[in-house]
Enzyme design. Structure first.
Site, PDB file in Angstrom:
ATOM      1  N   SER A 123      63.531  -6.532 -14.045  1.00  0.00           N
ATOM      2  CA  SER A 123      62.263  -6.319 -14.724  1.00  0.00           C
ATOM      3  C   SER A 123      61.412  -7.570 -14.562  1.00  0.00           C
ATOM      4  O   SER A 123      61.938  -8.682 -14.542  1.00  0.00           O
ATOM      5  CB  SER A 123      62.518  -6.050 -16.212  1.00  0.00           C
ATOM      6  OG  SER A 123      61.361  -6.351 -16.963  1.00  0.00           O
ATOM      7  N   LYS A 166      67.456  -7.413 -17.483  1.00  0.00           N
ATOM      8  CA  LYS A 166      67.534  -6.013 -17.039  1.00  0.00           C
ATOM      9  C   LYS A 166      68.143  -5.815 -15.665  1.00  0.00           C
ATOM     10  O   LYS A 166      67.988  -6.629 -14.766  1.00  0.00           O
ATOM     11  CB  LYS A 166      66.120  -5.409 -17.016  1.00  0.00           C
ATOM     12  CG  LYS A 166      65.496  -5.328 -18.384  1.00  0.00           C
ATOM     13  CD  LYS A 166      65.904  -4.084 -19.115  1.00  0.00           C
ATOM     14  CE  LYS A 166      64.983  -2.954 -18.701  1.00  0.00           C
ATOM     15  NZ  LYS A 166      65.275  -1.745 -19.453  1.00  0.00           N
ATOM     16  N   GLU A 180      67.085   6.982 -10.623  1.00  0.00           N
ATOM     17  CA  GLU A 180      65.978   7.652 -11.329  1.00  0.00           C
ATOM     18  C   GLU A 180      65.081   8.398 -10.343  1.00  0.00           C
ATOM     19  O   GLU A 180      64.614   9.501 -10.614  1.00  0.00           O
ATOM     20  CB  GLU A 180      65.167   6.617 -12.110  1.00  0.00           C
ATOM     21  CG  GLU A 180      65.955   5.989 -13.250  1.00  0.00           C
ATOM     22  CD  GLU A 180      65.263   4.756 -13.802  1.00  0.00           C
ATOM     23  OE1 GLU A 180      64.382   4.914 -14.654  1.00  0.00           O
ATOM     24  OE2 GLU A 180      65.586   3.640 -13.363  1.00  0.00           O
ATOM     25  N   HIS A 192      78.769  19.114 -23.683  1.00  0.00           N
ATOM     26  CA  HIS A 192      77.660  18.798 -24.614  1.00  0.00           C
ATOM     27  C   HIS A 192      77.393  17.295 -24.656  1.00  0.00           C
ATOM     28  O   HIS A 192      76.865  16.800 -25.649  1.00  0.00           O
ATOM     29  CB  HIS A 192      77.947  19.299 -26.034  1.00  0.00           C
ATOM     30  CG  HIS A 192      78.464  20.707 -26.094  1.00  0.00           C
ATOM     31  ND1 HIS A 192      77.660  21.807 -26.274  1.00  0.00           N
ATOM     32  CD2 HIS A 192      79.725  21.189 -25.949  1.00  0.00           C
ATOM     33  CE1 HIS A 192      78.397  22.891 -26.258  1.00  0.00           C
ATOM     34  NE2 HIS A 192      79.654  22.548 -26.057  1.00  0.00           N
TER      35      HIS A 192
END
Ligand code: ARG
Length: 469
Positions: free
Chosen positions: A282, A288, A295, A161
């Site tokens: 970024s 970043k 992704e 979970h």
């Protein structure tokens, strides 16, 4: 103005060129030119068979063979002029061959049709892809197994979970993906074995009156046998569907790992680090480091699964045998297979690049009362409590620790005895994350000694298979 090539292949029956929009919807050359190497391979096998059977002369077959080699060279060099008026890769290549060798090229299409031709080419393409994918997946497994061996005793929280559940080792977690990929490779291998029947010679749909030898072409193209029913041979796209289904499952596996990398990369977790090679910055936020490759691997699962759905819908309800609907089988399949290939390569790079942060993982494993099951098991083993009761007692001890803001291994014995008086000092031996993972020695469990053994066995097997290939 009419195209000089218009209706070249069936000009006897047709006198007017197709409408512009007809050409646009009908032509597949823009994408099926990817089948050129397979189309030429199949044509060479077909010509050799026609000559062996005395259907064309040996001399013509020789010219066809040499001409096809030249066409392939032209295509590879980017010099071949593909024409939309010639619709597809089959007619473009045949026409290109005719320009090179003249009359013998016009004999090549004896005893075959574009229907058996395209089924054969597409099968060869999918089969070639499976062979490449199998090797690439083996490479990914090897990268995972090597990293697993290095980190067979690096402790991390295991989750259910996405809540901390029990401590595991990072190596164990990586080997879970090695197992998944083994099943994926098994699915591709099953598909390959089933697809390996040759459609060539089924002709348009009914077979042919020429004395062809389908066993000869099947063998020349590496098939196990000719497909037994000519209608099925030209109407079947199961091989693409099965491959896409297996690809969708593989992509789903990759997406799960990609998602974990994304989660682990967040500063809140900080479990792993990817180098500059596999991250991006970024344009506005200087701090970043984004896991874009992970992704994108995660996202590719969408288009790969969609390709399977799409082809399933194209094939649904199609009457036998061939219908032009089936030309819609290629683009999404090519795209899906290329996407998976790229995803596997990117994932392999990330696995090699990935460095776990052992400190952060271990600290997270120690939090969240992840050794509570070990405490319950100890109560069963040392005090003879029934497991259900041990579970209840442990729950109360966890609540006591939580109230004091302590981890289980830091909770004083007196607090435990307040819940269950027979608990002794010995309990502390099972409360550290280290001892917890060490104790999980059951077959397939997370104990470092198990993981080391499994990782080494995988490495040995995978290196041997890679060396053979
Ligand atoms: N371009 C076609 C395809 O991809 C080849 C087969 C065409 N056959 C035909 N009878 N029109 O399916």
């Amino acid at each position: 103005m009419t195209d000089r090539n218009a209706n070249k292949m069936w000009g006897g029956r047709f006198s007017v060129s197709p409408a512009e929009v007809m050409q646009e919807i009908n032509a597949s050359i823009a994408f099926d030119k990817a089948l050129a190497p397979q189309d030429i391979r199949a044509s060479k096998a077909h010509a050799a068979m026609l000559a062996a059977q005395g259907i064309i002369s040996k001399d013509d077959a020789k010219k066809i063979n040499a001409g096809l080699d030249r066409v392939l060279e032209e295509i590879a060099a980017g010099r071949f002029q593909f024409s939309r008026a010639l619709e597809d890769v089959h007619m473009n290549i045949e026409s290109g061959l005719e320009e090179l060798i003249g009359e013998p090229a016009r004999r090549l299409h004896t005893a075959r049709s574009r229907n058996d031709q395209v089924a054969t080419d597409f099968k060869l393409y999918v089969r070639d892809w499976i062979d490449g994918a199998d090797a690439a997946l083996g490479g990914l497994q090897l990268a995972l197994a090597r990293k697993a061996e290095t980190h067979c005793d690096t402790i991390m929280p295991g989750f259910t979970h996405l809540q901390p559940a029990q401590p595991v080792t990072f190596g164990h977690h990586l080997l879970a993906y090695v197992e998944m990929l083994a099943r994926d490779r098994g699915r591709f291998a099953d598909t390959r074995a089933r697809l390996n029947e040759c459609p060539l010679g089924a002709a348009a749909l009914a077979g042919t009156s020429f004395p062809i030898d389908r066993h000869m072409t099947a063998e020349a193209l590496g098939f196990d046998r000719p497909a037994a029913n000519s209608l099925d041979a030209v109407a079947d796209r199961d091989f693409a569907l099965e491959t896409l289904a297996a690809a969708a499952i593989t992509a789903m596996h990759l997406s799960r790992f990609a998602e974990e990398i994304v989660i682990w990369m967040t500063p809140q977790f900080a479990f792993v680090r990817l180098s500059d090679k596999f991250t991006t910055g970024s344009s506005i936020m200087p701090q970043k480091r984004n896991p874009d490759a992970a992704e994108l691997v995660r996202a590719k699962a969408g288009r790969i699964a969609a390709a399977f759905q799409g082809l399933l819908m194209v094939m649904k309800g199609l009457p036998l045998a061939y219908a032009k609907d089936m030309q819609e089988d290629k683009e999404a399949t090519f795209d899906a297979l290329a996407s998976l290939q790229l995803g596997v390569a990117a994932m392999t790079g990330m696995v090699e690049d990935l460095e776990p942060n052992g400190e952060a993982m271990r600290a997270a494993a120690a939090g969240g009362y992840s050794t509570a099951t070990d405490l319950a098991d100890w109560l069963v083993r040392a005090l003879g409590l029934p497991f259900r009761e041990a579970h209840h007692v442990t729950g109360r001890i966890v609540a006591a620790a939580e109230a004091k803001g302590l981890t289980l291994d830091k909770l004083p014995l007196a607090d435990m005895r307040a819940v269950s008086p027979r608990i002794t000092e010995a309990v502390y031996s099972v409360l550290s994350v280290q001892n917890s993972v060490k104790s999980r020695t059951s077959f397939g469990g997370t104990a470092p000694q198990n993981v080391r053994k499994m990782a080494r066995a995988w490495i040995k097997r995978l290196e041997k298979a890679a060396g053979k290939g």
